[in-house]
Design a protein around this motif. Structure first.
Motif, short mmCIF file in Angstrom:
data_model
loop_
_atom_site.label_atom_id
_atom_site.label_comp_id
_atom_site.label_asym_id
_atom_site.label_seq_id
_atom_site.Cartn_x
_atom_site.Cartn_y
_atom_site.Cartn_z
N VAL A 246 0.86 -1.18 0.00
CA VAL A 246 0.00 0.00 0.00
C VAL A 246 0.89 1.23 0.00
N ASN A 264 -4.40 0.20 -4.36
CA ASN A 264 -3.44 0.31 -3.26
C ASN A 264 -2.78 1.69 -3.16
N ILE A 266 -3.63 5.04 -1.73
CA ILE A 266 -4.65 5.51 -0.80
C ILE A 266 -4.44 7.01 -0.53
N TRP A 456 -5.83 1.05 6.33
CA TRP A 456 -5.08 0.46 5.22
C TRP A 456 -3.71 -0.04 5.66
N TYR A 459 -4.57 -3.26 7.10
CA TYR A 459 -4.96 -4.15 5.99
C TYR A 459 -3.70 -4.77 5.37
#
Length: 540
Positions: A246, A264, A266, A456, A459
């Motif tokens: 990410v 990915n 963000i 994220w 994640y």
């Protein structure tokens, strides 16, 4: 008895919940070599929030930046401070600005020295030699510090990128977002922001040069460090560049630039706004409250000292501010300014967010730093941009295109132009209206920027393989990826039309030429006949 069982069940549940929470905690290593305070405004809230959620964080940073964060293990690299000092004393760097290739070679040397200083630091070396320490995630700035990506392989950890600056094609590449772009260069100096065909063509050449610099200059230097400190082959670095899970970017579509992102990438612009703003002092608060005609705030950010600004720029600004009926707050490290009047309030450290949030503030004159632009958008304040270098041009020009700012060249200021521009921004209601619309869009999100960044990040910890979020170009045929099928179809049609027109033109040309030839032949025959008749009459 039942009450006892209830308490036992509650205790087991609490113990189980605590165990689950501890099981989710991760060891995170963040490497942030910034030697200026503004990027840490984004990093600091994220690190604090991760610590509060139970994660163990180690940060590798310069000495004194940022200030110590409770619960974080800090590894300081004083050499990063020394490198910045050496850079500011290096006349070659400033002489090379504007020359892409000279600038690229010097910047490559800077990145090489930064990566070397970090990997060669005693604290970092001791950390790597301690076999008992493991990390689940490596957080790094998504820039040209490729040698640092080796830490992800060394610890078999998830690689997460952070971009505190503007988006570039290089970040797209790391994220697997390889769609061709002529919009996001790394260095925006000399980059055209309009959409004319010639500008697009020029920008394509501009970015192609940057890609050549990255391939021929930046990456080879980082590969040498990668091999020296980790012993991995160069192919491993290419693999790591494609392993970013990410990338958290300090931007948002509401800031005047809509772009196509893979999942990915963000957008978390505004993370630093989660921290409480510094309050206004009583004197400053009173000064703003009593601004009958409103107030103007002038600041060139945390990293630019007023004394280093062009002298003409300072004189022109002061001359204009003295004529304004609005009160002016001037951020300056100089305690006294020449010709200071009652309507100019000079401060070394300004609580910028509180000033921008004050209802009497009418205009923000800024260098166009990303955090400053973001805070002005968040508060709906129109801007006058005076960009000086790097991403400032891109930041403020995007907002100008969105309709809430004007931009002037700080090296070519004159009082008349400055007054005219300020009056336009103050008196034309469209700028204030557009600023309010952008503020509403910037704030209207399903989650706060900080909560988005945390979600994220975790994640990426839960899902180490994020290849499903990247664009796999190898699976897309070349014809389809570059839309060559559409171009080919268009080209065939255009070719047929052009060919037909050329053929018809050629036929008309031939017909006209043949006709002209026949006319000439006819005239020649007639002339010969007339000449023969004339000779006959003479003989007779």
């Amino acid at each position: 008895m039942r009450l006892g069982y209830a308490w036992l069940a509650f205790g087991l549940l609490l113990h189980l919940n605590l165990y689950l929470e501890l099981g989710q905690a991760a060891n995170i290593l963040g490497v942030f070599p910034y030697r200026i305070p503004s990027p840490f405004q984004m990093v600091r809230p994220l690190i604090k929030a991760l610590v509060e959620r139970g994660h163990k964080v180690t940060m590798v940073t310069p000495a004194d930046y940022p200030a110590k964060i409770d619960g974080v293990r800090h590894i300081r690299v004083p050499m990063l401070n020394q490198l910045m000092q050496n850079l500011m004393k290096n006349d070659q760097f400033f002489d090379a600005l504007g020359d892409k290739w000279r600038e690229g070679v010097l910047v490559s040397t800077i990145f090489y020295n930064v990566s070397h200083a970090i990997l060669n630091n005693n604290g970092v070396q001791m950390l790597m030699r301690d076999k008992s320490i493991r990390f689940d995630m490596i957080m790094v700035e998504a820039s040209h510090l490729d040698a640092l990506y080796g830490l992800a392989e060394f610890y078999n950890a998830t690689l997460l990128g952070i971009s505190c600056m503007h988006m570039t094609w290089h970040i797209d590449y790391l994220a697997g977002n390889l769609a061709p772009s002529v919009y996001e260069p790394i260095s925006p100096n000399g980059f055209a922001l309009d959409n004319t065909f010639l500008s697009r063509w020029s920008n394509w050449i501009y970015i192609t040069e940057e890609k050549l610099l990255e391939r021929l200059v930046f990456r080879p230097a980082q590969v040498r460090l990668f091999k020296k400190f980790f012993g991995y082959p160069a192919e491993k670095l290419d693999e790591l560049r494609a392993r970013f899970s990410v990338i958290l970017v300090n931007s948002h579509f509401s800031m005047g630039r809509v772009r196509a992102n893979v999942p990915n990438i963000i957008e978390v612009a505004g993370v630093h706004l989660s921290e409480p703003p510094e309050p206004c002092g009583a004197e400053l608060q009173k000064y703003l409250d009593e601004a009958e005609h409103g107030a103007i705030y002038f600041s060139m950010g945390q990293d630019i000292l007023i004394k280093y600004l062009p002298e003409n720029m300072q004189k022109q600004l002061l001359l204009v501010f003295l004529q304004m009926k609005q009160r002016v707050i001037w951020k300056s490290e100089l305690s006294m300014l020449a010709n200071k009047s009652e309507n100019i309030y000079v401060m070394d450290k300004v609580p910028q967010r509180m000033v921008l949030a004050h209802p009497n503030l009418r205009l923000f004159i800024t260098h166009g730093g990303l955090q400053s632009v973001m805070e002005a958008i968040d508060n709906g304040v129109p801007m006058l941009g005076l960009p000086l270098f790097f991403d400032q041009f891109n930041n403020i020009h995007r907002v100008q295109l969105a309709g809430m700012a004007k931009v002037l060249d700080p090296n070519d200021l004159n009082a008349d132009t400055l007054i005219e521009t300020i009056k336009e921004l103050l008196e034309n209601p469209s700028y204030a209206q557009r600023a309010k619309e952008m503020a509403a869009s910037f704030r209207d999100r399903p989650m706060s920027p900080l909560d988005t960044a945390i979600w994220w990040t975790e994640y990426a910890l839960r899902n180490r393989d994020t290849s499903h979020m990247r664009l796999n170009v190898e699976e897309i045929p070349l014809m389809r990826y570059y839309r060559l099928d559409s171009i080919l179809t268009f080209g065939v049609r255009l070719g047929c039309v052009c060919g037909s027109l050329i053929f018809l033109g050629w036929r008309l040309y031939q017909k006209n030429r043949n006709r002209h030839t026949r006319l000439q032949e006819r005239e020649r025959v007639i002339a010969q006949i007339q000449l023969g008749l004339s000779n006959y009459e003479v003989v007779s």
